[in-house]
Write a protein that holds these residues in place. Structure first.
Motif, PDB file in Angstrom:
ATOM      1  N   LEU A  65       0.869  -1.108   0.003  1.00 37.45           N
ATOM      2  CA  LEU A  65       0.063  -0.060   0.082  1.00 37.45           C
ATOM      3  C   LEU A  65       0.719   1.209  -0.009  1.00 37.45           C
ATOM      4  CD1 LEU A  65      -2.874  -0.961   2.449  1.00 37.45           C
ATOM      5  CD2 LEU A  65      -2.828  -1.187  -0.128  1.00 37.45           C
ATOM      6  N   VAL A  66       2.293   1.334   0.671  1.00 37.51           N
ATOM      7  CA  VAL A  66       2.876   2.283   0.673  1.00 37.51           C
ATOM      8  C   VAL A  66       3.555   2.450  -0.761  1.00 37.51           C
ATOM      9  CG1 VAL A  66       5.104   3.147   1.464  1.00 37.51           C
ATOM     10  CG2 VAL A  66       3.612   1.989   3.167  1.00 37.51           C
ATOM     11  N   ALA A  67       4.091   1.615  -1.246  1.00 40.48           N
ATOM     12  CA  ALA A  67       4.429   1.655  -2.856  1.00 40.48           C
ATOM     13  C   ALA A  67       3.196   2.180  -3.759  1.00 40.48           C
ATOM     14  CB  ALA A  67       5.055   0.416  -3.346  1.00 40.48           C
ATOM     15  N   ARG A  68       1.960   1.796  -3.626  1.00 40.73           N
ATOM     16  CA  ARG A  68       1.115   2.081  -4.470  1.00 40.73           C
ATOM     17  C   ARG A  68       0.107   3.198  -4.104  1.00 40.73           C
ATOM     18  NH1 ARG A  68      -0.476  -2.406  -7.551  1.00 40.73           N
ATOM     19  NH2 ARG A  68      -1.570  -0.946  -8.707  1.00 40.73           N
ATOM     20  N   GLU A  69       0.497   4.021  -3.036  1.00 42.87           N
ATOM     21  CA  GLU A  69       0.080   5.287  -2.834  1.00 42.87           C
ATOM     22  C   GLU A  69      -0.347   6.275  -3.660  1.00 42.87           C
ATOM     23  OE1 GLU A  69      -0.363   8.422   1.066  1.00 42.87           O
ATOM     24  OE2 GLU A  69       1.106   6.726   1.245  1.00 42.87           O
ATOM     25  N   ALA A  70       0.974   6.350  -4.619  1.00 42.80           N
ATOM     26  CA  ALA A  70       0.597   7.461  -5.824  1.00 42.80           C
ATOM     27  C   ALA A  70      -0.203   6.836  -6.949  1.00 42.80           C
ATOM     28  CB  ALA A  70       2.196   7.433  -6.235  1.00 42.80           C
ATOM     29  N   ASP A  71      -0.387   5.683  -6.811  1.00 40.90           N
ATOM     30  CA  ASP A  71      -1.290   4.995  -8.114  1.00 40.90           C
ATOM     31  C   ASP A  71      -2.888   5.452  -7.681  1.00 40.90           C
ATOM     32  OD1 ASP A  71       0.879   4.062  -8.952  1.00 40.90           O
ATOM     33  OD2 ASP A  71       0.638   2.093  -8.321  1.00 40.90           O
ATOM     34  N   PRO A  72      -3.632   5.503  -8.919  1.00 42.98           N
ATOM     35  CA  PRO A  72      -5.064   5.601  -8.535  1.00 42.98           C
ATOM     36  C   PRO A  72      -5.762   4.095  -8.098  1.00 42.98           C
ATOM     37  CG  PRO A  72      -4.432   5.523 -10.783  1.00 42.98           C
ATOM     38  CD  PRO A  72      -3.314   5.699 -10.031  1.00 42.98           C
ATOM     39  N   ALA A  73      -6.815   4.348  -7.269  1.00 40.77           N
ATOM     40  CA  ALA A  73      -7.273   3.150  -6.713  1.00 40.77           C
ATOM     41  C   ALA A  73      -8.270   2.577  -7.743  1.00 40.77           C
ATOM     42  CB  ALA A  73      -8.146   3.495  -5.396  1.00 40.77           C
ATOM     43  N   PRO A  74      -8.509   1.088  -7.668  1.00 38.12           N
ATOM     44  CA  PRO A  74      -9.413   0.553  -8.514  1.00 38.12           C
ATOM     45  C   PRO A  74     -10.649   1.150  -8.102  1.00 38.12           C
ATOM     46  CG  PRO A  74      -8.714  -0.969  -6.798  1.00 38.12           C
ATOM     47  CD  PRO A  74      -7.668   0.337  -6.753  1.00 38.12           C
ATOM     48  N   ARG A  75     -11.544   0.827  -9.137  1.00 36.53           N
ATOM     49  CA  ARG A  75     -13.158   1.365  -9.028  1.00 36.53           C
ATOM     50  C   ARG A  75     -14.108   0.485  -9.298  1.00 36.53           C
ATOM     51  NH1 ARG A  75     -12.071   5.844 -11.280  1.00 36.53           N
ATOM     52  NH2 ARG A  75     -12.830   5.537 -13.271  1.00 36.53           N
ATOM     53  N   LEU A  76     -15.258   0.522  -8.400  1.00 34.55           N
ATOM     54  CA  LEU A  76     -16.206  -0.617  -8.618  1.00 34.55           C
ATOM     55  C   LEU A  76     -17.079   0.133  -9.772  1.00 34.55           C
ATOM     56  CD1 LEU A  76     -17.438  -3.275  -7.722  1.00 34.55           C
ATOM     57  CD2 LEU A  76     -18.225  -2.313  -5.578  1.00 34.55           C
ATOM     58  N   CYS A  77     -17.376  -0.610 -10.758  1.00 34.94           N
ATOM     59  CA  CYS A  77     -18.193  -0.212 -11.883  1.00 34.94           C
ATOM     60  C   CYS A  77     -19.243  -1.276 -12.502  1.00 34.94           C
ATOM     61  CB  CYS A  77     -17.370   0.281 -13.184  1.00 34.94           C
ATOM     62  SG  CYS A  77     -16.430   1.718 -12.882  1.00 34.94           S
ATOM     63  N   GLY A  78     -18.782  -2.541 -12.859  1.00 30.10           N
ATOM     64  CA  GLY A  78     -19.622  -3.431 -13.360  1.00 30.10           C
ATOM     65  C   GLY A  78     -20.491  -4.250 -12.520  1.00 30.10           C
ATOM     66  N   PRO A  79     -21.827  -4.204 -12.723  1.00 30.72           N
ATOM     67  CA  PRO A  79     -22.902  -5.102 -12.250  1.00 30.72           C
ATOM     68  C   PRO A  79     -22.983  -6.280 -13.113  1.00 30.72           C
ATOM     69  CG  PRO A  79     -23.888  -3.342 -13.233  1.00 30.72           C
ATOM     70  CD  PRO A  79     -22.616  -3.145 -13.512  1.00 30.72           C
ATOM     71  N   ARG A  80     -23.553  -7.204 -12.622  1.00 31.21           N
ATOM     72  CA  ARG A  80     -24.089  -8.408 -13.407  1.00 31.21           C
ATOM     73  C   ARG A  80     -25.077  -9.213 -12.758  1.00 31.21           C
ATOM     74  NH1 ARG A  80     -22.634 -13.649 -12.067  1.00 31.21           N
ATOM     75  NH2 ARG A  80     -20.751 -13.923 -10.601  1.00 31.21           N
ATOM     76  N   PHE A  81     -26.226  -9.606 -13.526  1.00 29.72           N
ATOM     77  CA  PHE A  81     -27.130 -10.607 -12.510  1.00 29.72           C
ATOM     78  C   PHE A  81     -26.490 -11.975 -12.504  1.00 29.72           C
ATOM     79  CE2 PHE A  81     -29.667  -7.678 -14.824  1.00 29.72           C
ATOM     80  CZ  PHE A  81     -30.621  -7.339 -14.057  1.00 29.72           C
ATOM     81  N   ALA A  82     -26.706 -12.542 -11.386  1.00 32.17           N
ATOM     82  CA  ALA A  82     -26.267 -13.855 -10.946  1.00 32.17           C
ATOM     83  C   ALA A  82     -26.722 -14.797 -11.452  1.00 32.17           C
ATOM     84  CB  ALA A  82     -26.302 -14.083  -9.247  1.00 32.17           C
ATOM     85  N   ASP A  83     -26.080 -15.913 -11.905  1.00 32.20           N
ATOM     86  CA  ASP A  83     -26.745 -16.898 -13.133  1.00 32.20           C
ATOM     87  C   ASP A  83     -26.733 -18.361 -12.235  1.00 32.20           C
ATOM     88  OD1 ASP A  83     -23.922 -17.483 -12.453  1.00 32.20           O
ATOM     89  OD2 ASP A  83     -23.473 -17.099 -14.720  1.00 32.20           O
TER      90      ASP A  83
END
Length: 565
Positions: A352-370
């Protein structure tokens, strides 16, 4: 002489008896005549009476409904006792059990049959007493009630050991209607006062979690303001000498007693200070009483004591230094009056320290459970690293994640947890997202990652225990899936699934008090579902692009200039 005296005495006695009878006759006659006379009238036109009318009594008694406690004192002692125990009693309880009436219809006196508090057919859940208690609820009161609920739940589980999933739901529903729902309504009326002092409350739900101790240790050790950090831990453990593991290769095995996260932390050099100062609050549950992650978060949320900010995480997390202050800073920078910061954190192996300068992942995609088990509920799987440059402002996002969420603690008042959602695993994130958005909250993704997550806890090949496995031991194997499928109708109905409409689902008790824990009134649900591309009627997902590209969602174009590269 003796003979003459006897005759005279007999004659006198007969005369006296006749006089007495005549006197009694006159008395009866006058009494009857008096009763037949019309009552005299007062100057105001009302009849005089020996018994004072309600308006002639004490001013405070002119309306018998002024103090609900007076009405309960007229009840038999047994019913008074039931009221004091926060139970709904009387003829209407059967209606709630079979779904003919909802709890709110009865408690609030609607539904066509009256039945308000104090009526002959209903005594309202102890509210007659609680309406007159206005002081903020204390932590001791909260813990005491929740523990008493578990005692009742345990007794119910034992009684229903061999019940079908219908019977298990009916037993839980009855407990919730009698005890949990009335208490929850009281809690909402007496919630602690929010204090604006920078304090942060963190909800942690732990189910037999070996990483819980490490999570608590890192949370306090790496917090910038540990004295302002308060954690509510719901610890659900196997406390027996011999426990069972989760499935691995289709088998379970005996394992040792689960580590006591609370005891380990409080006995540590770091933890003792915060346990002694009350910064760590505990609600202890046996694994056999586990009701699923949603209900664990329900109990954890109730231990909030007025802290300014609210955060929700899992019990298997890693932390960046100053994670608390950095989370709040992102929240304050979000362009919204009611922001929520949330996403699926990076895996625990990430630096997390090394990745602090990187943008965080974002939660975008939904789906219907199959799968049949998940009943076509909306799942949130589309998380990704969509940005190449870390921004100063958080970007808008369509959904919240249950494992990392931070907001103003007002969300506990605006969007309270629902006590009628036990036994579910899927569905909590989509229903929370929709309720927050319709209540006026705007969802954002963090600009960088401050927490990591042990995702291996959910890996299919990993033998970590799951709550549904405990449920099968508590009742019978296989009851969880149909039980969850029944309860999930409550979530689906609120989201607009046609197959889960009120007239399509039985038992109707699945929808008890649902309007008390449903969508907000600030923005319509239809706008939210269109914005995130979900059609629950056709079970189709439309790619909307705004989340993945970092654009503003429809209706928020006024913020476009904030995100120009």
């Amino acid at each position: 002489h003796r003979g003459t005296s006897s005759t005279s005495s007999s004659s006198s006695s007969s005369s006296d008896k006749n006089n007495i009878l005549v006197g009694l006759g006159y008395l009866v006659l006058f009494t009857v005549l008096f009763l037949l006379l019309p009552a005299p009238h007062r100057g105001d036109g009302r009849s005089l009476s020996l018994r004072p009318s309600s308006s002639d009594r004490h001013p405070l008694a002119t309306n018998e409904n002024n103090d609900p406690r007076e009405r309960t004192r007229k009840l038999p002692v047994r019913l008074q006792s039931l009221v004091a125990q926060s139970q709904i009693v009387g003829k209407r309880l059967a209606e709630v059990k079979d779904g003919r009436r909802s709890v709110e219809e009865i408690i609030h006196g609607s539904g066509g049959n009256g039945g308000g508090i104090g009526s002959s057919v209903h005594i309202g859940a102890g509210a007659a007493h609680r309406n007159h208690k206005s002081a903020p609820v204390t932590l001791a009161e909260i813990i005491e009630f929740m523990q008493s609920f578990l005692v009742r739940l345990n007794s119910s589980n034992i009684k229903n050991k061999r019940s079908t999933y219908h019977g298990i739901w009916a037993a839980y529903h009855e407990l919730a209607v009698k005890h949990l729902y009335p208490w929850d309504r009281e809690y909402m009326r007496r919630m602690p006062t929010r204090r604006m002092d920078g304090s942060l409350y963190v909800s942690v739900a732990s189910f037999r979690d070996e990483f819980c101790f490490e999570t608590l240790t890192q949370a306090f050790d790496k917090a910038k303001n540990p004295d302002q950090l308060f954690v509510g831990l719901v610890q659900q453990n196997c406390e027996e000498a011999k426990c069972r593991s989760g499935f691995i290769n289709g088998k379970m095995q005996d394992v040792k007693t689960d580590p006591d996260c609370y005891a380990l932390f409080c006995s540590s050099k770091l933890g003792k200070k915060y346990c002694d100062s009350g910064n760590l609050r505990l609600f202890r549950m046996k694994e056999s009483l586990a009701l699923g992650p949603y209900m664990a978060r329900y109990f954890a949320a109730k231990m909030w004591m007025g802290e300014q900010y609210y955060m929700q995480i899992d019990a298997h997390m890693t932390f960046l230094q100053d994670w608390d202050a950095k989370s709040i800073d992102m929240l304050d920078k979000a362009p919204s009056e009611k922001p929520v910061i949330s996403h699926y954190p990076r895996p625990h192996t990430a630096d997390l320290v090394a990745r602090e300068a990187d943008p965080a992942p974002r939660l975008c995609g939904p789906r219907f459970a199959d799968t049949d088990v998940e009943s076509e509920i909306v799942r949130l799987d589309g998380t990704g690293n969509y940005d190449t440059v870390r921004l100063q402002l958080p970007r808008f996002a369509p959904f919240v994640a249950a494992g990392y969420l931070v907001a103003s603690s007002e969300i506990l008042r605006d969007v309270p947890y629902d006590p009628f959602l036990p036994y579910i695993f899927m569905g909590e994130e989509i229903i929370l997202s929709a309720r927050l958005w319709t209540s006026g909250y705007d969802i954002f993704s963090p600009t960088f990652s401050v927490l990591g997550h042990h995702w291996a806890m959910l890996s299919k090949g990993f033998n970590k225990p799951k709550f549904w496995e405990s449920l099968h031991r508590t009742f019978t194997f296989g009851v969880h899936d149909p039980l969850e499928a029944m309860v999930i109708h409550r979530v689906k109905m609120q989201l607009g699934y046609p197959e889960s409409a009120r007239d399509m689902v039985k038992p109707k008790t699945v929808f008890t008090a649902v309007d008390q824990y449903s969508m907000g009134t600030v923005r319509p649900l239809e706008d939210y579902m269109k914005s995130v591309g979900i059609d629950v009627t056709t079970k189709e997902i439309t790619y909307t692009a705004w989340c993945e590209t970092g654009a503003t969602p429809p209706g928020f174009e006024k913020y476009n200039h904030l995100y120009e590269n």
